[in-house]
Design an enzyme around this catalytic site. Sequence first.
Site, PDB file in Angstrom:
ATOM      1  N   SER A 177       0.828  -1.211   0.000  1.00 17.52           N
ATOM      2  CA  SER A 177       0.000   0.000   0.000  1.00 17.52           C
ATOM      3  C   SER A 177       0.856   1.253   0.000  1.00 17.52           C
ATOM      4  O   SER A 177       1.982   1.266   0.542  1.00 17.52           O
ATOM      5  CB  SER A 177      -0.890  -0.003   1.246  1.00 17.52           C
ATOM      6  OG  SER A 177      -1.545   1.247   1.405  1.00 17.52           O
TER       7      SER A 177
ATOM      8  N   TYR B 270      -2.347   0.463   9.894  1.00 16.46           N
ATOM      9  CA  TYR B 270      -2.540  -0.245   8.629  1.00 16.46           C
ATOM     10  C   TYR B 270      -1.279  -0.158   7.772  1.00 16.46           C
ATOM     11  O   TYR B 270      -0.750  -1.162   7.294  1.00 16.46           O
ATOM     12  CB  TYR B 270      -3.734   0.329   7.872  1.00 16.46           C
ATOM     13  CG  TYR B 270      -3.799  -0.114   6.438  1.00 16.46           C
ATOM     14  CD1 TYR B 270      -4.060  -1.440   6.118  1.00 16.46           C
ATOM     15  CD2 TYR B 270      -3.582   0.796   5.388  1.00 16.46           C
ATOM     16  CE1 TYR B 270      -4.104  -1.858   4.788  1.00 16.46           C
ATOM     17  CE2 TYR B 270      -3.622   0.384   4.074  1.00 16.46           C
ATOM     18  CZ  TYR B 270      -3.879  -0.934   3.776  1.00 16.46           C
ATOM     19  OH  TYR B 270      -3.911  -1.349   2.469  1.00 16.46           O
TER      20      TYR B 270
ATOM     21  N   LYS C  90       1.627  -3.130   6.525  1.00 17.50           N
ATOM     22  CA  LYS C  90       2.015  -3.374   5.136  1.00 17.50           C
ATOM     23  C   LYS C  90       3.528  -3.254   4.958  1.00 17.50           C
ATOM     24  O   LYS C  90       4.150  -4.075   4.265  1.00 17.50           O
ATOM     25  CB  LYS C  90       1.280  -2.408   4.204  1.00 17.50           C
ATOM     26  CG  LYS C  90      -0.199  -2.692   4.065  1.00 17.50           C
ATOM     27  CD  LYS C  90      -0.454  -4.067   3.433  1.00 17.50           C
ATOM     28  CE  LYS C  90      -1.915  -4.322   3.170  1.00 17.50           C
ATOM     29  NZ  LYS C  90      -2.161  -5.634   2.528  1.00 17.50           N
TER      30      LYS C  90
END
Length: 337
Positions: free
Chosen positions: A120, A145, A149
Amino acid sequence: MTVLVTGGCGYIGAHVVHALHQAGENVVVVDDLSYGKPTRIEGARLYGMDIAAPGAGDRLAEILDAENVDSVIHFAARKQVGESVEKPLWYYQQNLNGMLNVLVGMTQSEHARKLVFSSSAATYGVPPVDVVPEDVVPMLPINPYGQTKLFGEWMARACEGRYGIRFCALRYFNVAGCGPVELEDPAILNLIPMLLDRLKKGKAPLIFGDDYPTPDGTCVRDYIHVSDLADAHLAALNYLDRDERKYDAFNVGTGEGTSVRQIVDELKKVTGIPFQEHVQGRRAGDPPHLIGSPKRINEEMGWHAKYNVEDIVKSAWDAWQANPQHHIDVENWKQTD
């Protein structure tokens, strides 16, 4: 040989399964069906399981060998920035354990040595440049998040030399649009489905923050059509066939920025609905400006985005209207708030 797709019943995963089928590949899918449906994978064999659960790595190894899998495309993860700020430990548990189990399964299997990881742009945090190259420093994700990643990339990279895993990460930005209408985004988690869901309810679409340091005050992102993104995953699998590979991380984007307000304005044009949007406060964890340079993937894989923002919004609208549960009666639409 066969490609295993984790999260293959979800939005991006189903488009990649479709592209793999179109390319004549054998496909199997692992999915816990928290967001997708089995009907979205065109007859590929489905194994229902939570890849973050204890013991999932051993089970994945069994599936990889039983299905003669040589390549894995790993999507299955939690992906909401705001939710990751509210539930950081859960995000670490879900996303890091999921990646760990994929790697455990691959290293225990006989043939599965190619891994394309769904990373991402959130790995970049708030980068010091307007258009971000893959090697920008520092890489400081600003939400859990993005942290999961980035650490997932580190985990896979550590397994390359030790276990012979051929790995690359695709860092994409804001995925939107639709290919075949039956592959409409099934979850109301991304910007355009969130806007359309509000319209379906007769409510004003919401913009979270209009006081960012951007030209119109709303967040600017690099929007990539999901069909372009699916093609990038096939290009990545081909790239991993090479013995000489200069890079293992690639941006997938257009290199062009579009603001949230521009997306809202394009939606007004495409739908013909004269709605009035509402502005609310910022969401936690949202960087103001995030655009990726696609130069590396353009040059190394020969991949280029084909679709623009107008194509993205129109395809999302066409898919929304094709779904009887979502269809909006434009002529009789009225805003109730």
